[in-house]
Design a protein around this motif. Structure first.
Motif, PDB file in Angstrom:
ATOM      1  N   LYS A  76     -32.399  39.458 -41.567  1.00 31.96           N
ATOM      2  CA  LYS A  76     -30.975  39.726 -41.788  1.00 31.96           C
ATOM      3  C   LYS A  76     -30.435  40.714 -40.756  1.00 31.96           C
ATOM      4  CE  LYS A  76     -30.611  36.808 -44.609  1.00 31.96           C
ATOM      5  NZ  LYS A  76     -30.089  35.589 -44.019  1.00 31.96           N
ATOM      6  N   ALA A  77     -31.237  41.721 -40.403  1.00 30.93           N
ATOM      7  CA  ALA A  77     -30.809  42.683 -39.382  1.00 30.93           C
ATOM      8  C   ALA A  77     -30.649  41.990 -38.022  1.00 30.93           C
ATOM      9  CB  ALA A  77     -31.810  43.824 -39.285  1.00 30.93           C
ATOM     10  N   LEU A  78     -31.574  41.086 -37.698  1.00 34.13           N
ATOM     11  CA  LEU A  78     -31.447  40.340 -36.439  1.00 34.13           C
ATOM     12  C   LEU A  78     -30.196  39.468 -36.451  1.00 34.13           C
ATOM     13  CD1 LEU A  78     -35.164  39.273 -35.855  1.00 34.13           C
ATOM     14  CD2 LEU A  78     -33.826  40.829 -34.429  1.00 34.13           C
ATOM     15  N   HIS A  79     -29.920  38.815 -37.575  1.00 38.08           N
ATOM     16  CA  HIS A  79     -28.717  37.982 -37.672  1.00 38.08           C
ATOM     17  C   HIS A  79     -27.452  38.810 -37.506  1.00 38.08           C
ATOM     18  CE1 HIS A  79     -30.711  34.425 -40.005  1.00 38.08           C
ATOM     19  NE2 HIS A  79     -31.228  34.619 -38.808  1.00 38.08           N
ATOM     20  N   ARG A  80     -27.424  39.999 -38.138  1.00 40.54           N
ATOM     21  CA  ARG A  80     -26.246  40.868 -37.992  1.00 40.54           C
ATOM     22  C   ARG A  80     -26.101  41.359 -36.560  1.00 40.54           C
ATOM     23  NH1 ARG A  80     -27.972  42.787 -42.911  1.00 40.54           N
ATOM     24  NH2 ARG A  80     -28.981  44.564 -41.927  1.00 40.54           N
ATOM     25  N   THR A  81     -27.218  41.743 -35.954  1.00 40.95           N
ATOM     26  CA  THR A  81     -27.183  42.276 -34.593  1.00 40.95           C
ATOM     27  C   THR A  81     -26.688  41.223 -33.598  1.00 40.95           C
ATOM     28  OG1 THR A  81     -29.041  43.727 -35.106  1.00 40.95           O
ATOM     29  CG2 THR A  81     -28.578  43.346 -32.787  1.00 40.95           C
TER      30      THR A  81
END
Length: 134
Positions: A76-81
């Protein structure tokens, strides 16, 4: 006599969204759409590659996959980034496709967390062996 199931006991999920169990965090590359890559999680990345390939144009080729703890929040952090580089695509995991430029950065983050997990395990084992000797 059958025992009634308790309302408090739910079957525990071992993979999928919202779990912190060890899961595969993977990168897929699409052929012939070579400008696109997919960042995702799952219990079995090879099966997931076949599932995705059936629903999208071309073939989803696994590029890199690591089985790590906390794969869901990392994904999820990669998707947001990388949301600026998101390319909506039809088929399974349609919101998880990104422009190919994110691939080396996602690879570096995934490798970092994989190595961090194993460094912690190795550190604990070394500490235990040191305490046993001393």
């Amino acid at each position: 006599m059958r025992r009634k199931k308790s309302i408090w006991s739910k079957p525990r999920r071992t993979s999928g969204n919202g779990t912190n169990n060890r899961q595969w965090l993977y990168l897929f590359w699409n052929i012939p759409c070579i400008w696109m890559c997919k960042i995702g999680i799952g219990g079995n990345y090879q099966r997931r590659s076949k599932e995705v390939s059936r629903t999208v144009i071309g073939v989803a080729v696994p590029v890199f996959a690591v089985k790590i703890l906390f794969a869901y929040p990392i994904e999820k952090a990669l998707h947001r980034t990388f949301r600026v580089f998101n390319i909506p695509f039809h088929g399974s995991g349609k919101e998880e496709w990104f422009f190919i430029l994110v691939l080396p950065f996602a690879f570096a983050v995934m490798l970092f967390f994989f190595l961090l997990e194993w460094a912690i395990v190795l550190g604990i084992l070394l500490f235990i062996s040191w305490m046993a000797v001393g």
